[in-house]
Every structure is written in C-alpha cells, then in structure tokens.
Motif scaffolding. Structure first.
Motif, mmCIF file in Angstrom:
data_model
loop_
_atom_site.group_PDB
_atom_site.id
_atom_site.type_symbol
_atom_site.label_atom_id
_atom_site.label_comp_id
_atom_site.label_asym_id
_atom_site.label_seq_id
_atom_site.Cartn_x
_atom_site.Cartn_y
_atom_site.Cartn_z
ATOM 1 N N TYR A 479 -18.364 -18.181 12.788
ATOM 2 C CA TYR A 479 -19.687 -18.420 12.180
ATOM 3 C C TYR A 479 -20.515 -17.146 12.263
ATOM 4 N N PRO A 480 -20.243 -16.151 11.377
ATOM 5 C CA PRO A 480 -20.933 -14.851 11.483
ATOM 6 C C PRO A 480 -22.458 -14.950 11.316
ATOM 7 N N GLU A 481 -22.912 -15.800 10.365
ATOM 8 C CA GLU A 481 -24.367 -15.925 10.123
ATOM 9 C C GLU A 481 -25.083 -16.460 11.370
ATOM 10 N N LEU A 482 -24.486 -17.466 11.956
ATOM 11 C CA LEU A 482 -25.049 -18.076 13.166
ATOM 12 C C LEU A 482 -25.134 -17.046 14.291
ATOM 13 N N LEU A 483 -24.077 -16.263 14.472
ATOM 14 C CA LEU A 483 -24.066 -15.248 15.535
ATOM 15 C C LEU A 483 -25.121 -14.177 15.278
ATOM 16 N N MET A 484 -25.278 -13.772 14.009
ATOM 17 C CA MET A 484 -26.286 -12.751 13.682
ATOM 18 C C MET A 484 -27.691 -13.236 14.046
ATOM 19 N N ARG A 485 -27.976 -14.523 13.754
ATOM 20 C CA ARG A 485 -29.298 -15.077 14.091
ATOM 21 C C ARG A 485 -29.515 -15.064 15.606
ATOM 22 N N GLU A 486 -28.459 -15.422 16.347
ATOM 23 C CA GLU A 486 -28.544 -15.439 17.814
ATOM 24 C C GLU A 486 -28.777 -14.024 18.365
ATOM 25 N N ILE A 487 -28.072 -13.023 17.769
ATOM 26 C CA ILE A 487 -28.221 -11.627 18.240
ATOM 27 C C ILE A 487 -29.656 -11.153 17.993
ATOM 28 N N GLU A 488 -30.155 -11.421 16.795
ATOM 29 C CA GLU A 488 -31.505 -10.968 16.441
ATOM 30 C C GLU A 488 -32.558 -11.594 17.355
ATOM 31 N N GLY A 489 -32.258 -12.801 17.859
ATOM 32 C CA GLY A 489 -33.196 -13.494 18.744
ATOM 33 C C GLY A 489 -33.237 -12.906 20.154
ATOM 34 N N VAL A 490 -32.174 -12.188 20.577
ATOM 35 C CA VAL A 490 -32.133 -11.708 21.977
ATOM 36 C C VAL A 490 -32.068 -10.182 22.116
ATOM 37 N N VAL A 491 -31.823 -9.472 21.003
ATOM 38 C CA VAL A 491 -31.582 -8.025 21.109
ATOM 39 C C VAL A 491 -32.751 -7.288 21.774
ATOM 40 N N HIS A 492 -33.980 -7.731 21.518
ATOM 41 C CA HIS A 492 -35.147 -7.049 22.099
ATOM 42 C C HIS A 492 -35.271 -7.290 23.610
ATOM 43 N N LYS A 493 -34.566 -8.323 24.121
ATOM 44 C CA LYS A 493 -34.630 -8.618 25.563
ATOM 45 C C LYS A 493 -33.588 -7.823 26.357
ATOM 46 N N HIS A 494 -32.594 -7.256 25.687
ATOM 47 C CA HIS A 494 -31.486 -6.563 26.374
ATOM 48 C C HIS A 494 -31.903 -5.185 26.889
ATOM 49 N N GLN A 495 -31.419 -4.852 28.085
ATOM 50 C CA GLN A 495 -31.662 -3.517 28.641
ATOM 51 C C GLN A 495 -30.853 -2.469 27.873
ATOM 52 N N THR A 496 -29.635 -2.878 27.442
ATOM 53 C CA THR A 496 -28.792 -1.955 26.655
ATOM 54 C C THR A 496 -28.475 -2.607 25.312
ATOM 55 N N PRO A 497 -29.407 -2.487 24.335
ATOM 56 C CA PRO A 497 -29.213 -3.160 23.036
ATOM 57 C C PRO A 497 -28.085 -2.548 22.196
ATOM 58 N N VAL A 498 -27.496 -1.444 22.682
ATOM 59 C CA VAL A 498 -26.464 -0.746 21.909
ATOM 60 C C VAL A 498 -25.278 -1.664 21.598
ATOM 61 N N TYR A 499 -24.953 -2.587 22.533
ATOM 62 C CA TYR A 499 -23.806 -3.496 22.307
ATOM 63 C C TYR A 499 -24.137 -4.518 21.226
ATOM 64 N N CYS A 500 -25.381 -4.994 21.232
ATOM 65 C CA CYS A 500 -25.810 -5.924 20.180
ATOM 66 C C CYS A 500 -25.734 -5.240 18.808
ATOM 67 N N ASN A 501 -26.163 -3.979 18.772
ATOM 68 C CA ASN A 501 -26.137 -3.235 17.500
ATOM 69 C C ASN A 501 -24.698 -3.010 17.022
ATOM 70 N N GLN A 502 -23.824 -2.718 17.974
ATOM 71 C CA GLN A 502 -22.395 -2.545 17.625
ATOM 72 C C GLN A 502 -21.827 -3.828 17.042
ATOM 73 N N LEU A 503 -22.224 -4.955 17.654
ATOM 74 C CA LEU A 503 -21.720 -6.258 17.203
ATOM 75 C C LEU A 503 -22.250 -6.572 15.801
ATOM 76 N N LEU A 504 -23.537 -6.292 15.570
ATOM 77 C CA LEU A 504 -24.121 -6.509 14.239
ATOM 78 C C LEU A 504 -23.409 -5.651 13.201
ATOM 79 N N HIS A 505 -23.150 -4.406 13.569
ATOM 80 C CA HIS A 505 -22.459 -3.480 12.662
ATOM 81 C C HIS A 505 -21.052 -4.009 12.337
ATOM 82 N N HIS A 506 -20.365 -4.559 13.378
ATOM 83 C CA HIS A 506 -19.011 -5.089 13.183
ATOM 84 C C HIS A 506 -19.025 -6.272 12.210
ATOM 85 N N ILE A 507 -20.048 -7.157 12.361
ATOM 86 C CA ILE A 507 -20.136 -8.343 11.488
ATOM 87 C C ILE A 507 -20.420 -7.915 10.045
ATOM 88 N N GLN A 508 -21.334 -6.927 9.892
ATOM 89 C CA GLN A 508 -21.673 -6.420 8.541
ATOM 90 C C GLN A 508 -20.439 -5.811 7.874
#
Length: 514
Positions: A479-508
């Motif tokens: 469920y890529p769309e669902l995961l993207m929404r979840e990532i966008e909801g938490v990325v600003h809370k992460h100390q190292t958002p680089v992994y979230c960005n990598q994951l978003l890039h992978h899904i795109q």
C-alpha cells in the motif's frame, strides 16, 4: 636377563617356602628402605624360582596387590617387574584365574597393575586361548565402571595397551570388548587428559586389525556398542554413566553413527519424553545439537537421516518445545530450538517437510520468541523467517496476524542481534503477503505495522535503521499511498529524517518505473 645357574635356582626353590612369608611381611614394612630392599629381593627370588612360584601364587598376589599401592616408586617398580615374571613362568590358566577372581570382589587399581604386568610378561601364544575371558572380564560394568578415580582408569587403559602390544592381530576376537572399555574410560568426566591416550590406543587396536583409523573400529562395532549402551535406557537419570558413554560413541565415531540411526533415534525417543529427568534430557539434546551442526559428517553420513525426520520433529523436538517452569526446562527448549535451526540451516528439512510440520511447530516457535534466553529468541526469529519464506503463502489471516504481532515485539528486544533477525523476518512477512489472498483483509494490520516500523526507523542504532528501512521498502509495495501518508505525518518528528526521505524517494521511483 641371564638365566641364573642351576645350583642357585635349586637352592632358592628348596627354601622359597621358608623365605617368602617373612619377605612378604617386610615388603609392607613401615620403614621405606626395608620395603625397597624386600621388593628387590622378591624380584631376584622369583627369577631363580621360575615355575616353582606357582604353589605360592595366592600369597604372592596378595602381597603384590598391597605393594603396588606403595607411595615409594621404587617399590612399585620392583613389584611390577616381579609380576611380569609371574606372566613368564606361571601358566595363565592359574595366574589369570586367580587375578580375575579378585575382580569379583572390589577391584583395586593395584589388581589391574598386576594383571597388566602379567600380560606384558606372558608369551603371545600362551595368552591367546585366554583372550576372550580377559576381554569379557575387563568390559564388565563391575570392572570398567567401578570407579571414576583417574588412577584406576589409567591402570585400566595401560592394561588394554598391554593386551594390544602383546597379542597384536589376535586382539581382533576381543575388539568389541576393548572398545567398550576404551569408551568407558573416555566417558569419565575427570579423565579428559586421558582422551589423547585413549585415541592412540584405539588407533593401535585398529592398526593391529589392519584398519586405517579408529573410525573404522567404530564402524565395525557401532550397532553392538549402541545395543550395549541402550540396555537400560528407559531407566536412565542424569547420573547414569551410559549417557556419557552414548555421548562418546555418538560424537567420537564420526560417520559411524550414521549407520546406527535406528538404535540412536530409538534411544532419543525413549529418553527425551517430557516426563523424563530434565537434566538428562538437557545432556542428550546437547549431544543431538552437536551432531546436527555437522550432520553430513555424522548422523547423515549415509544419507538416511531424512527418513527419521518425522520422528525427530514430532516425537522428540515438538514435545520438548512446550513451556514448563524452571531454568533446566528453559535450557531444554533452547537446545530443542537449536536442533530445529540446525535441521533447517543444513537444509535437511526440505520445503515439503516444512509444510507438513508447520502447523505443529509454528505456535511453539512463536512462543519461543518470548524466552529469557537471547539465543532462543534469536533462533526462533530466524526459524519463523524461514517458515515464512518457504510456506508463508499458505498462511491464513490469523497466522499472519499472530506472526507479525510477536515478531514486532522483538524489535524492542534488548539484543541487537535479535532485533536485526526480527527485521529480516518482517521482510519475509511482507514478501509472503504480497502474493497472498488475504492481503486486502490485512490492510488495517499493515497500517499499524507501518506506524510501528516508522518509529523504529528513527532508532539510535544505525544498523537497526538500515534494517527497518529495508523492511519498509519491501512493505511499500503493498500500500504505497498509505505508507506515504504515514511518512509525511511523522517525518518532522524524526531526529534523522534522511531515512524517511530515502523511503519516499524509493516509493516515488517504484511508482514511476511501474
């Protein structure tokens, strides 16, 4: 030795009955120098008396049994030399009957020392008719298992060595009895330093029979040895010497054990029932675990082990994976899990067999992920991962749910190794669900799993972050769309958002390539 003159021999033989009682008394005197002189004189008298010593055998043997335990090494040395003369001059029919009858009482190390000396002093052809009786006497439980004292075991080993040296190829007829004695010596916990000497003695016995190594001796006798050790296996406890003997036979025989699987598996099935002594089960599981780590060189050397897999899993491993209170019970579960992992790791458990046993084993393996032992949790995670890989596509909704719930808990484990294994198992979980019919029914569970994994994606440990990133990359296919929404909801809370960005890039990227 130059034979003494006839006159001297005649003089000694006439007066031996007068001298010997006093001499035997002096040989046990409290003054050290008296004992040494008396032992030297005893040797000289026996050398002169020759076969006339036969009539004094009882007194002589009684004295030698006592003197061979002397603290003074010179006394012992002279008495051993005197005992060798008994082998030279007295018929084995007389000497061996008297010595072996002493074994019927409480055999002392000195009895075996005297027997060894008599064997060394005897000519090969005279000893040959008595070999079977000697082998049977030495291999009796009352003789070879009488004591765990190292000195006693050393004398027993020297006795076997003397038999092999003197009788050479004739030892073939008592090869089995000598192997029983050697296995018993090797099985005594406090005689580990004798292990090399026992192996050398086994090699000498093999050489006397023109065999290449002692492994061929085991191959020759493995069935009889297993029958010998298993006579009372239904009554074993953790203190039974037979467990240690079985350990030696199973682990020391190399590929030989693969030829006695019927006996071996029957012993395990009998002794590894949950109502048996826990400490004993732990010892036997440790032996089985050792063998399975080198299965192709041991239990599966003949390629016959797979035909016993059903018995091993259903009658031996599964009952011992059940939870019972206590440390020993926990250690048993650990070794049972280790055995199962060894079967899977060496690919002895085929995908078809895994499908057959998954229903019986999966609940217990999942429960094992909650054990106190780190190694149990780690191996349980790995086993669940392999089960998912091989037969996860046949799982129903409940099985998928139960599996991920327990594996997810292990991402909070105290051990980094267990956490990495859990991440790898979740990767396999997502791979199975991708092709499963229950994918749509699991959407809410997958959403929850995404949320939990994103928390772990911000773990302080970089290795865990990388492992969780790989899990989410695999899971993003569902469920890529669902995961993207979840990532966008938490990325600003992460100390190292680089992994979230990598994951978003992978899904795109996956979207674009699709």
């Amino acid at each position: 030795v130059t034979r003494p003159g006839l006159g001297c021999r005649e003089l000694v033989s006439r007066n031996l009955s007068k001298i010997l009682p006093g001499l035997c008394h002096d040989i046990t005197d409290w003054v050290e120098s008296t004992r040494i002189k008396a032992s030297q004189l005893l040797y000289t008298l026996l050398l002169h008396a020759e076969d006339h010593i036969t009539q004094h055998m009882e007194l002589l043997l009684r004295t030698l049994y006592q003197a061979c335990l002397d603290e003074e090494s010179d006394v012992v040395k002279n008495c051993v030399k005197a005992a060798e003369l008994i082998g030279t001059f007295v018929s084995p029919k007389v000497s061996l009957r008297l010595i072996t009858s002493a074994f019927g009482k409480t055999p002392k190390p000195s009895c075996i020392m005297v027997l060894t000396a008599v064997i060394r002093g005897s000519p090969k052809e005279i000893l040959q008719p008595h070999l079977t009786d000697l082998g049977n006497t030495l291999s009796q439980a009352g003789v070879c298992q009488r004591s765990e004292e190292v000195f006693y075991m050393e004398q027993l080993l020297y006795c076997v060595q003397a038999l092999i040296e003197v009788c050479q190829e004739d030892c073939k007829e008592i090869s089995l009895q000598l192997m029983k004695v050697l296995v018993t010596i090797m099985a005594i916990p406090c005689s580990q330093h004798l292990k090399e000497k026992v192996e050398e003695t086994m090699s000498s016995l093999a050489e006397a029979q023109q065999l290449d190594s002692f492994l061929y001796l085991y191959k020759q006798h493995i069935i009889q040895l297993m029958e010998w050790v298993s006579v009372s296996c239904d009554c074993w406890t953790c203190y039974s010497p037979e467990i240690l003997q079985l350990d030696v036979i199973a682990t020391h025989s190399g590929p030989g054990i693969g030829e006695a699987l019927n006996n071996f598996i029957l012993i395990l099935k009998t002794c590894l029932q949950p109502n048996k002594d826990p400490q004993m089960r732990l010892k036997l599981f440790t032996v089985l675990s050792q063998l399975l780590q080198k299965a192709s060189e041991t239990v599966n050397s003949q390629g016959l082990f797979p035909s016993y897999l059903e018995t091993v899993i259903k009658d031996i491993l599964a009952p011992n994976l059940q939870w019972h209170a206590g440390r020993t019970a926990a250690a048993i579960r650990t070794t049972a899990v280790s055995c199962l992992w060894a079967l899977i790791h060496c690919e002895m458990l085929s995908p078809k067999e895994m499908l057959e046993v998954k229903d019986g084993l999966m609940p217990q393996i999942i429960a094992a992920m909650d054990e106190d032992s780190k190694i149990t949790r780690l191996l349980a995670c790995r086993i669940v991962g392999v089960f998912l890989k091989v037969c996860g596509r046949q799982f129903d909704e409940d099985k998928f749910t139960n599996t991920y719930t327990e594996v997810l808990k292990r991402l909070d484990d105290a051990s980094c190794d267990v956490r990495l294994a859990a991440a790898h198992t979740l990767t396999n979980w997502f791979k199975c669900l991708k092709d499963s019919d229950v994918k749509s029914a699991m959407e809410s569970h997958i959403e929850f799993l995404y949320q939990e994994l994103l928390i772990h994606l911000d773990d302080p440990d970089q290795n865990i972050q990388n492992a969780v990133l790989e899990v989410l990359k695999e899971g993003s296919i569902l469920y890529p769309e669902l995961l993207m929404r979840e990532i966008e909801g938490v990325v600003h809370k992460h100390q190292t958002p680089v992994y979230c960005n990598q994951l978003l890039h992978h899904i795109q990227s996956a979207k674009e390539s699709a």
